[in-house]
Design a protein around this motif. Sequence first.
Motif, PDB file in Angstrom:
ATOM      1  N   SER A  14      62.328  23.381  13.545  1.00 46.87           N
ATOM      2  CA  SER A  14      61.547  24.296  14.383  1.00 46.87           C
ATOM      3  C   SER A  14      61.923  25.767  14.180  1.00 46.87           C
ATOM      4  N   GLY A  15      63.036  26.041  13.518  1.00 42.05           N
ATOM      5  CA  GLY A  15      63.473  27.423  13.320  1.00 42.05           C
ATOM      6  C   GLY A  15      62.647  28.166  12.279  1.00 42.05           C
ATOM      7  N   SER A  16      62.763  29.477  12.292  1.00 43.05           N
ATOM      8  CA  SER A  16      61.977  30.328  11.389  1.00 43.05           C
ATOM      9  C   SER A  16      62.308  30.098   9.917  1.00 43.05           C
ATOM     10  N   ALA A  17      63.484  29.550   9.614  1.00 48.19           N
ATOM     11  CA  ALA A  17      63.837  29.257   8.225  1.00 48.19           C
ATOM     12  C   ALA A  17      62.887  28.233   7.612  1.00 48.19           C
ATOM     13  N   PHE A  18      62.182  27.474   8.455  1.00 48.61           N
ATOM     14  CA  PHE A  18      61.262  26.451   7.980  1.00 48.61           C
ATOM     15  C   PHE A  18      59.801  26.850   8.149  1.00 48.61           C
ATOM     16  N   ASP A  19      59.535  28.135   8.356  1.00 49.42           N
ATOM     17  CA  ASP A  19      58.145  28.587   8.479  1.00 49.42           C
ATOM     18  C   ASP A  19      57.328  28.253   7.238  1.00 49.42           C
ATOM     19  N   PHE A  20      57.979  28.196   6.079  1.00 49.71           N
ATOM     20  CA  PHE A  20      57.254  27.882   4.851  1.00 49.71           C
ATOM     21  C   PHE A  20      56.616  26.496   4.926  1.00 49.71           C
ATOM     22  N   VAL A  21      57.233  25.555   5.640  1.00 49.93           N
ATOM     23  CA  VAL A  21      56.644  24.226   5.804  1.00 49.93           C
ATOM     24  C   VAL A  21      55.363  24.334   6.611  1.00 49.93           C
ATOM     25  N   ARG A  22      55.413  25.067   7.711  1.00 49.41           N
ATOM     26  CA  ARG A  22      54.245  25.216   8.575  1.00 49.41           C
ATOM     27  C   ARG A  22      53.153  26.067   7.939  1.00 49.41           C
ATOM     28  N   SER A  23      53.487  26.811   6.878  1.00 46.87           N
ATOM     29  CA  SER A  23      52.478  27.628   6.207  1.00 46.87           C
ATOM     30  C   SER A  23      51.596  26.801   5.269  1.00 46.87           C
ATOM     31  N   ILE A  24      52.007  25.589   4.947  1.00 44.45           N
ATOM     32  CA  ILE A  24      51.242  24.751   4.020  1.00 44.45           C
ATOM     33  C   ILE A  24      49.941  24.313   4.685  1.00 44.45           C
ATOM     34  N   ARG A  25      48.827  24.605   3.990  1.00 42.45           N
ATOM     35  CA  ARG A  25      47.514  24.175   4.474  1.00 42.45           C
ATOM     36  C   ARG A  25      46.835  23.388   3.356  1.00 42.45           C
ATOM     37  N   VAL A  26      46.235  22.275   3.731  1.00 49.60           N
ATOM     38  CA  VAL A  26      45.541  21.422   2.772  1.00 49.60           C
ATOM     39  C   VAL A  26      44.074  21.340   3.191  1.00 49.60           C
ATOM     40  N   TYR A  27      43.206  21.859   2.343  1.00 51.28           N
ATOM     41  CA  TYR A  27      41.764  21.801   2.612  1.00 51.28           C
ATOM     42  C   TYR A  27      41.159  20.694   1.767  1.00 51.28           C
ATOM     43  N   HIS A  28      40.543  19.724   2.425  1.00 51.82           N
ATOM     44  CA  HIS A  28      39.772  18.706   1.718  1.00 51.82           C
ATOM     45  C   HIS A  28      38.316  19.160   1.816  1.00 51.82           C
ATOM     46  N   VAL A  29      37.815  19.716   0.713  1.00 44.34           N
ATOM     47  CA  VAL A  29      36.502  20.355   0.702  1.00 44.34           C
ATOM     48  C   VAL A  29      35.460  19.383   0.162  1.00 44.34           C
ATOM     49  N   GLN A  30      34.442  19.116   0.961  1.00 44.94           N
ATOM     50  CA  GLN A  30      33.269  18.352   0.537  1.00 44.94           C
ATOM     51  C   GLN A  30      32.067  19.125   1.039  1.00 44.94           C
ATOM     52  N   PHE A  31      31.390  19.798   0.114  1.00 42.45           N
ATOM     53  CA  PHE A  31      30.301  20.699   0.493  1.00 42.45           C
ATOM     54  C   PHE A  31      29.167  20.599  -0.512  1.00 42.45           C
ATOM     55  N   SER A  32      27.953  20.606  -0.007  1.00 42.59           N
ATOM     56  CA  SER A  32      26.780  20.702  -0.872  1.00 42.59           C
ATOM     57  C   SER A  32      25.688  21.437  -0.123  1.00 42.59           C
ATOM     58  N   GLN A  33      24.800  22.029  -0.893  1.00 43.35           N
ATOM     59  CA  GLN A  33      23.628  22.669  -0.303  1.00 43.35           C
ATOM     60  C   GLN A  33      22.523  22.710  -1.353  1.00 43.35           C
ATOM     61  N   HIS A  34      21.307  22.685  -0.868  1.00 47.92           N
ATOM     62  CA  HIS A  34      20.136  22.833  -1.720  1.00 47.92           C
ATOM     63  C   HIS A  34      18.948  23.237  -0.850  1.00 47.92           C
ATOM     64  N   GLN A  35      17.932  23.718  -1.490  1.00 44.31           N
ATOM     65  CA  GLN A  35      16.725  24.122  -0.776  1.00 44.31           C
ATOM     66  C   GLN A  35      15.706  23.000  -0.913  1.00 44.31           C
ATOM     67  N   ASP A  36      15.143  22.570   0.215  1.00 47.53           N
ATOM     68  CA  ASP A  36      14.157  21.491   0.154  1.00 47.53           C
ATOM     69  C   ASP A  36      12.770  22.046  -0.196  1.00 47.53           C
ATOM     70  N   ARG A  37      11.794  21.178  -0.270  1.00 47.83           N
ATOM     71  CA  ARG A  37      10.429  21.567  -0.662  1.00 47.83           C
ATOM     72  C   ARG A  37       9.796  22.570   0.288  1.00 47.83           C
ATOM     73  N   ASP A  38      10.222  22.546   1.540  1.00 49.77           N
ATOM     74  CA  ASP A  38       9.671  23.471   2.533  1.00 49.77           C
ATOM     75  C   ASP A  38      10.400  24.808   2.536  1.00 49.77           C
ATOM     76  N   GLY A  39      11.410  24.951   1.697  1.00 47.53           N
ATOM     77  CA  GLY A  39      12.168  26.195   1.629  1.00 47.53           C
ATOM     78  C   GLY A  39      13.347  26.246   2.586  1.00 47.53           C
ATOM     79  N   ASP A  40      13.602  25.140   3.301  1.00 47.13           N
ATOM     80  CA  ASP A  40      14.742  25.093   4.219  1.00 47.13           C
ATOM     81  C   ASP A  40      16.026  24.828   3.436  1.00 47.13           C
ATOM     82  N   CYS A  41      17.087  25.448   3.868  1.00 49.93           N
ATOM     83  CA  CYS A  41      18.385  25.260   3.230  1.00 49.93           C
ATOM     84  C   CYS A  41      19.084  24.068   3.896  1.00 49.93           C
ATOM     85  N   ILE A  42      19.346  23.044   3.113  1.00 51.60           N
ATOM     86  CA  ILE A  42      20.005  21.833   3.605  1.00 51.60           C
ATOM     87  C   ILE A  42      21.472  21.913   3.195  1.00 51.60           C
TER      88      ILE A  42
END
Length: 106
Positions: A14-42
């Motif tokens: 819990s001490g500040s010497a271990f702040d580097f552990v708490r700084s680790i962030r893991v992003y699991h990115v799953q993203f998509s987008q496209h424009q449909d026939r009506d011009g809407d962004c999905i």
Amino acid sequence: MLAQADERADIDISGSAFDFVRSIRVYHVQFSQHQDRDGDCIRYDSTRLGSYGVQGDYRWQRSSVGAVPPASLLPRPEHCGWVSYRSVFVDWRDHEGNYGFEEVRY
């Protein structure tokens, strides 16, 4: 032996010497987008963020591609262009405060 997500560190980190552990962030990115026939962004965004707590406990929470750091290779089109992107992006600050990251697309 598999480690359970609810396990904690065997020592007090819990001490500040271990702040580097708490700084680790893991992003699991799953993203998509496209424009449909009506011009809407999905858009489909199921990005999650994993991080460490005070005693090394790990947790996942909902996030979004807007929270993914700019160091990621995630395309960020101004308009609704076709995008399909999946990756694991990890970033951190070391014990001296230097920024580091790694990204793996799959």
